[in-house]
Design an enzyme around this catalytic site. Structure first.
Site, mmCIF file in Angstrom:
data_model
loop_
_atom_site.group_PDB
_atom_site.id
_atom_site.type_symbol
_atom_site.label_atom_id
_atom_site.label_comp_id
_atom_site.label_asym_id
_atom_site.label_seq_id
_atom_site.Cartn_x
_atom_site.Cartn_y
_atom_site.Cartn_z
ATOM 1 N N ARG A 1 23.977 8.436 55.633
ATOM 2 C CA ARG A 1 23.323 8.325 56.942
ATOM 3 C C ARG A 1 24.322 8.679 58.050
ATOM 4 N NH1 ARG A 1 22.771 3.794 58.432
ATOM 5 N NH2 ARG A 1 23.579 2.604 56.672
ATOM 6 N N TYR A 59 19.994 14.300 53.453
ATOM 7 C CA TYR A 59 20.426 13.137 52.671
ATOM 8 C C TYR A 59 19.639 11.855 52.942
ATOM 9 C CZ TYR A 59 23.562 10.598 49.677
ATOM 10 O OH TYR A 59 24.071 9.889 48.628
ATOM 11 N N GLY A 84 18.593 8.350 53.802
ATOM 12 C CA GLY A 84 17.953 7.753 54.966
ATOM 13 C C GLY A 84 17.778 8.710 56.133
ATOM 14 N N LYS A 96 14.329 4.298 56.092
ATOM 15 C CA LYS A 96 14.944 3.644 57.253
ATOM 16 C C LYS A 96 14.221 3.997 58.552
ATOM 17 C CE LYS A 96 17.362 1.666 54.517
ATOM 18 N NZ LYS A 96 18.620 1.168 54.081
ATOM 19 N N HIS A 99 15.568 -5.431 56.702
ATOM 20 C CA HIS A 99 16.431 -4.771 55.708
ATOM 21 C C HIS A 99 16.764 -5.797 54.622
ATOM 22 C CE1 HIS A 99 20.349 -2.214 55.034
ATOM 23 N NE2 HIS A 99 19.393 -1.860 54.214
ATOM 24 N N SER A 107 24.137 -2.254 54.417
ATOM 25 C CA SER A 107 24.130 -1.196 53.408
ATOM 26 C C SER A 107 25.348 -1.319 52.500
ATOM 27 C CB SER A 107 24.150 0.164 54.102
ATOM 28 O OG SER A 107 23.034 0.260 54.955
ATOM 29 N N ALA A 108 25.087 -1.145 51.203
ATOM 30 C CA ALA A 108 26.129 -1.219 50.176
ATOM 31 C C ALA A 108 26.842 -2.577 50.164
ATOM 32 C CB ALA A 108 27.138 -0.070 50.308
ATOM 33 N N CYS A 109 26.086 -3.643 50.400
ATOM 34 C CA CYS A 109 26.642 -5.005 50.352
ATOM 35 C C CYS A 109 25.897 -5.910 49.387
ATOM 36 C CB CYS A 109 26.689 -5.603 51.741
ATOM 37 S SG CYS A 109 27.905 -4.800 52.808
ATOM 38 N N GLY A 110 25.175 -5.334 48.433
ATOM 39 C CA GLY A 110 24.689 -6.149 47.323
ATOM 40 C C GLY A 110 23.209 -6.450 47.234
ATOM 41 N N ASN A 140 21.795 -5.225 43.771
ATOM 42 C CA ASN A 140 22.347 -6.085 42.722
ATOM 43 C C ASN A 140 21.705 -7.462 42.708
ATOM 44 O OD1 ASN A 140 24.945 -5.022 41.105
ATOM 45 N ND2 ASN A 140 24.668 -3.913 43.024
ATOM 46 N N ASP A 155 15.392 -3.271 49.066
ATOM 47 C CA ASP A 155 15.981 -2.770 50.318
ATOM 48 C C ASP A 155 15.221 -3.171 51.571
ATOM 49 O OD1 ASP A 155 18.208 -1.172 51.355
ATOM 50 O OD2 ASP A 155 16.684 0.239 52.031
ATOM 51 N N ARG A 177 24.118 8.250 44.769
ATOM 52 C CA ARG A 177 22.919 7.407 44.652
ATOM 53 C C ARG A 177 22.041 7.836 43.487
ATOM 54 N NH1 ARG A 177 21.837 3.234 48.841
ATOM 55 N NH2 ARG A 177 23.683 3.410 50.136
ATOM 56 N N ARG A 224 29.977 -8.472 54.003
ATOM 57 C CA ARG A 224 31.198 -8.253 53.242
ATOM 58 C C ARG A 224 32.349 -8.716 54.104
ATOM 59 N NH1 ARG A 224 32.396 -4.245 49.123
ATOM 60 N NH2 ARG A 224 30.237 -3.682 48.773
ATOM 61 N N GLY A 227 25.850 -11.817 38.403
ATOM 62 C CA GLY A 227 25.055 -12.880 37.773
ATOM 63 C C GLY A 227 25.457 -14.274 38.215
#
Ligand code: GTP
Ligand code: SPV
Ligand code: MN
Length: 595
Positions: A70, A211, A213, A220, A240, A262-265, A268, A287, A379, A410, A505
């Site tokens: 982005r 690319y 978003g 987004k 979000h 973004s990219a903080c879990g 997961n 997301d 991605r 983070r 986990g």
């Protein structure tokens, strides 16, 4: 036109755009598998995509090296008045922005096909669903939209004669001259990229990037920026957030929505495999959450998307087996490495590094190279239905009732593993002051600490101060049915730079505490920043970690927090008079508690 379009506004808009961008062809997408297969075949033939024989019906794309994430610096929220966009958004007056972009769009699809993609955000039969129409000149975008949203003729049928839709105009911004060879990943230089939103018209104009978003406009641009502004006007929420169902050993269900930058879990946590006995997780979304108050007064959430556009690096059978299982087929990979046996690879995948691979720039790569083989923001795009733990209720039209809201980010230091807000207002304060180190999901510096309120800094379609007020308004309407609010940080590091919490986990240990707090079962101590668990309040069965690390994760460093206060003060000052008084009140209370 391959099918009938009764909606006059739609037909008219497509005609107008075609006149401006001058494509060779106009093609109306029907969302079929044949369509997907044909476009992918074309992409392979022209060298834009590589088939991945180990993963049926899967393909690798390598982007232009400049077009990998982005572009927040080129993202605009355009209202007549700059104040409406607020201090956290880039702003250009709509007249000026449209004039600039119209010139960029003029003839920009020469030599290309204009694809019209009718899509629904949310299950078609959901009262919360909204329709968008994306115009694009990118096959990659069409194929990704097939996975990420519900594309097809049903959407056009639902639109009928006078249904409303969000027009989403996208071009990679690279017209082809007669006889000119196409680039595998066409795009425009940075200074010509514009990701523009006109919330007063529910309109999106994106130019110059292919690319994620920037280009998959349902995500987004629509489901967060435009939808957040709609939601403010209409009394719902576009966030979000991942959505997760946890079931206790006794069979009690808890629904959790969590906002991390973004990219903080998020992906997961959405697919967590709890390490504690008897607890089961189901994924609903990874997301974005659209939430509204249901007939029973509770907050209900749907996932408006139908696929995952997830971060590759760091994803493995060890960290996120359910994601790995989701990627076995029908997946689009972007900017991963390609192994010699025709599979993909990224840093952090299970097993040893390959001896040789082709890196994301298409160069030979060996493990001695200093540059990573996959781009850090590589991605995967995979259908949500392929996740083995996708909830049977993930497409329920009315959504699921949320019990727990989580904010986080983070932070290598200071912010403890988990704590709970004292009440809704305090929870809104925690959301508004959320902070995180920046990641590779945006083009810009990585690892810089910034305030990222509600993980919405790059995604709020109006003045963030008014968005804070909207959270208070929703809380007032929800009353005692409001979800409980928590804050987490999975990313504390030791002085040597190692994560001290095992994460993944084991995050279920924090989630279990939250569930027990909701039921009034688990203990907590009152601290300056909120309710905190002590060691004995957490289920730590089978967890092997040094006692001093655990103590550090559960400690409130009052000195450190006192140093944080002036940074909150100055962040709030950016909003001036518009900042809700209730937030100032919360900050005063925090100062008091810190003494
Ligand atoms: P977006 O798709 O950009 O919105 O990202 P996301 O919030 O879904 O993040 P994601 O779950 O994809 O995780 C991003 C990175 O953080 C990956 O490399 C993960 O392996 C890593 N990560 C996720 N959860 C944890 C955790 O609990 N601990 C640690 N140490 N890393 C984590
Ligand atoms: C994010 O950056 O938050 C993402 C990836 O989910 S993108 O779709 O590129 O925005
Ligand atoms: Mn995201």
């Amino acid at each position: 036109m391959q099918y009938e379009v009764k909606n006059k506004r739609l037909a008219e808009w497509v005609r107008e755009v075609a006149e401006l961008v001058q494509p060779d062809d106009v093609y109306w997408c029907d969302g079929s598998k044949e369509e997907y297969d044909r476009l992918m075949q074309e992409a392979v033939e022209m060298g834009a995509a590589t088939p991945l024989p180990k993963r049926p019906n899967s393909f690798l794309f390598r982007s232009d090296p400049s077009d990998v994430a982005r572009v927040e610096a080129r993202t605009y929220i355009s209202y007549p008045d700059k104040e409406q966009a607020g201090p956290t958004n880039n702003w250009i007056h709509p007249d000026e922005l449209k004039a600039t972009m119209r010139e960029l769009y003029r003839g920009c699809m020469k030599g290309r096909t204009l694809y019209v993609i009718p899509f629904s955000m949310g299950p078609l039969d959901s009262p919360m669903a909204r329709i968008g129409i994306e115009i694009t000149d990118s096959r990659y975008v069409v194929c990704n939209m097939h996975i990420m949203t519900r594309v097809g003729t049903k959407v056009v049928e639902k639109l009928g004669e006078d249904g409303t839709f969000v027009p989403c105009l996208h071009s990679v911004g690279a017209p082809l001259e007669e006889g000119q060879q196409d680039d595998p990943w066409p795009c425009a230089p940075m200074e010509k990229k514009y990701i523009s939103h006109f919330p007063e018209e529910d309109l999106i104009w994106s130019f110059g990037s292919g690319y994620g978003g920037n280009a998959l406009l349902g995500k987004k641009c629509f489901a967060l920026r435009i939808a957040s502004a709609m939601a403010k006007r209409q009394g719902w929420m576009a966030e979000h957030m991942l959505i997760l169902r946890l079931t206790s050993p006794e069979g009690r269900q808890y629904h959790i929505a969590a906002a991390f930058p973004s990219a903080c879990g998020k992906t997961n946590l959405a697919m967590i495999q709890p390490t504690i006995e008897g607890w089961k997780a189901e994924t609903i979304g990874d997301d974005i959450a659209w939430m509204q108050i249901g007939p029973d007064g509770r907050l209900y959430a749907i996932n408006p998307e139908s696929g995952f556009f997830g971060v590759g690096p760091g994803t493995s059978y060890d960290s996120n087996p359910m994601a790995m299982e989701s990627l076995k087929e029908n997946t689009i990979m972007t900017n991963t490495a390609l192994t010699d046996d025709g599979d993909i690879w990224w840093e952090g995948m299970d097993g040893p590094k390959p001896d040789h691979a082709i890196d994301w720039k298409g160069r030979h790569w060996t493990p001695d190279k200093t540059e990573p083989a996959a781009h850090p923001n590589a991605r995967f795009t995979a259908p949500a239905s392929q996740c083995p733990i996708i909830s049977p209720d993930w497409e329920k039209p009315e959504g699921v009732p949320i019990d727990i809201l989580i904010f986080g980010g983070r932070r290598a230091s200071l912010v403890p593993l988990v704590f709970q807000s004292y009440d809704w207002d305090h929870g809104v304060f925690l959301g508004s002051t959320a902070s995180s180190e920046t990641t590779a999901a945006n083009i810009g510096s990585v690892g810089n600490l910034r305030r990222d309120p509600f993980a919405m800094t790059p995604f709020c379609g109006y003045n963030m101060a008014d968005y804070f007020q909207h959270w208070f308004d929703m809380g007032d309407r929800l009353g005692d049915k409001a979800p409980h609010i928590f804050y987490v940080n999975w990313f504390r590091k030791s002085p040597e730079g190692k994560f001290i919490w095992p994460g993944f986990g084991d995050n279920s240990r924090a989630l279990k505490w939250m569930c027990e707090r909701v039921d009034g079962k688990a203990g907590a101590r009152e601290t300056a920043i909120g309710y905190m668990p002590s060691e004995e309040d957490l289920d730590l069965t089978g967890l092997d970690m040094p006692a001093e690390d655990l103590a550090e994760l559960l400690e409130v460093d009052e000195e450190g927090w006192r140093a944080e206060v002036p940074t909150i003060d100055s962040f709030y000052a950016d909003f001036g008079e518009r900042l809700p008084e209730r937030l100032r009140e919360q900050l005063r209370k925090l100062k008091e508690r810190l003494g």
